[in-house]
Scaffold this motif. Sequence first.
Motif, PDB file in Angstrom:
ATOM      1  N   ARG A 156       0.822  -1.213   0.000  1.00  0.00           N
ATOM      2  CA  ARG A 156       0.000   0.000   0.000  1.00  0.00           C
ATOM      3  C   ARG A 156       0.853   1.259   0.000  1.00  0.00           C
ATOM      4  NH1 ARG A 156      -5.248  -0.100   1.365  1.00  0.00           N
ATOM      5  NH2 ARG A 156      -6.191  -2.103   1.760  1.00  0.00           N
ATOM      6  N   SER A 157       2.190   1.106  -0.075  1.00  0.00           N
ATOM      7  CA  SER A 157       3.023   2.289   0.096  1.00  0.00           C
ATOM      8  C   SER A 157       4.178   2.452  -0.890  1.00  0.00           C
ATOM      9  CB  SER A 157       3.592   2.315   1.523  1.00  0.00           C
ATOM     10  OG  SER A 157       4.377   1.158   1.750  1.00  0.00           O
ATOM     11  N   ARG A 158       4.584   1.411  -1.608  1.00  0.00           N
ATOM     12  CA  ARG A 158       5.750   1.522  -2.484  1.00  0.00           C
ATOM     13  C   ARG A 158       5.355   1.299  -3.944  1.00  0.00           C
ATOM     14  NH1 ARG A 158       7.741   0.808   2.259  1.00  0.00           N
ATOM     15  NH2 ARG A 158       9.904   0.831   2.864  1.00  0.00           N
ATOM     16  N   LYS A 209      -9.022   1.329  -7.261  1.00  0.00           N
ATOM     17  CA  LYS A 209     -10.217   0.513  -7.044  1.00  0.00           C
ATOM     18  C   LYS A 209      -9.933  -0.647  -6.093  1.00  0.00           C
ATOM     19  CE  LYS A 209     -13.440   2.603  -9.109  1.00  0.00           C
ATOM     20  NZ  LYS A 209     -14.494   3.201  -8.300  1.00  0.00           N
ATOM     21  N   PHE A 210      -8.753  -1.261  -6.208  1.00  0.00           N
ATOM     22  CA  PHE A 210      -8.433  -2.365  -5.310  1.00  0.00           C
ATOM     23  C   PHE A 210      -8.269  -1.867  -3.874  1.00  0.00           C
ATOM     24  CE2 PHE A 210      -6.019  -5.888  -3.486  1.00  0.00           C
ATOM     25  CZ  PHE A 210      -6.810  -6.943  -3.900  1.00  0.00           C
ATOM     26  N   ALA A 211      -7.706  -0.677  -3.710  1.00  0.00           N
ATOM     27  CA  ALA A 211      -7.578  -0.091  -2.364  1.00  0.00           C
ATOM     28  C   ALA A 211      -8.952   0.202  -1.778  1.00  0.00           C
ATOM     29  CB  ALA A 211      -6.743   1.186  -2.416  1.00  0.00           C
ATOM     30  N   GLU A 212      -9.864   0.731  -2.591  1.00  0.00           N
ATOM     31  CA  GLU A 212     -11.227   1.002  -2.132  1.00  0.00           C
ATOM     32  C   GLU A 212     -11.940  -0.292  -1.748  1.00  0.00           C
ATOM     33  OE1 GLU A 212     -13.011   3.121  -5.380  1.00  0.00           O
ATOM     34  OE2 GLU A 212     -12.012   4.999  -4.862  1.00  0.00           O
ATOM     35  N   HIS A 213     -11.773  -1.323  -2.553  1.00  0.00           N
ATOM     36  CA  HIS A 213     -12.399  -2.612  -2.289  1.00  0.00           C
ATOM     37  C   HIS A 213     -11.858  -3.230  -0.997  1.00  0.00           C
ATOM     38  CE1 HIS A 213     -14.197  -6.511  -3.050  1.00  0.00           C
ATOM     39  NE2 HIS A 213     -13.012  -7.066  -2.873  1.00  0.00           N
TER      40      HIS A 213
END
Length: 82
Positions: free
Chosen positions: A13-15, A74-78
């Motif tokens: 989620r960060s790199r 979208k994957f982060a939102e999901h």
Amino acid sequence: MKPYCCPNCKTNRSRFNLIEQNASSVKIDPKSGEVLNVFNEENIDAFHMQYKGPSYKVQCASCGLIEDEHTFIKFAEHNKKQ
């Protein structure tokens, strides 16, 4: 910029690497591959479609997946909902 999450490795989620895309419109010789003409917005050929893709792509710096930014958002939102 919105949060990303890699849809492939599912943990990163960060790199990330942001890859700029700079399209060049050219006409090449089909036999030699030599560039015959370079087009710009003023002299674009009637049969030459201009690039309409994203200005950059995103690469996961953990697993190497390269996709449009939209895919990572979208994957982060999901994942946030779960």
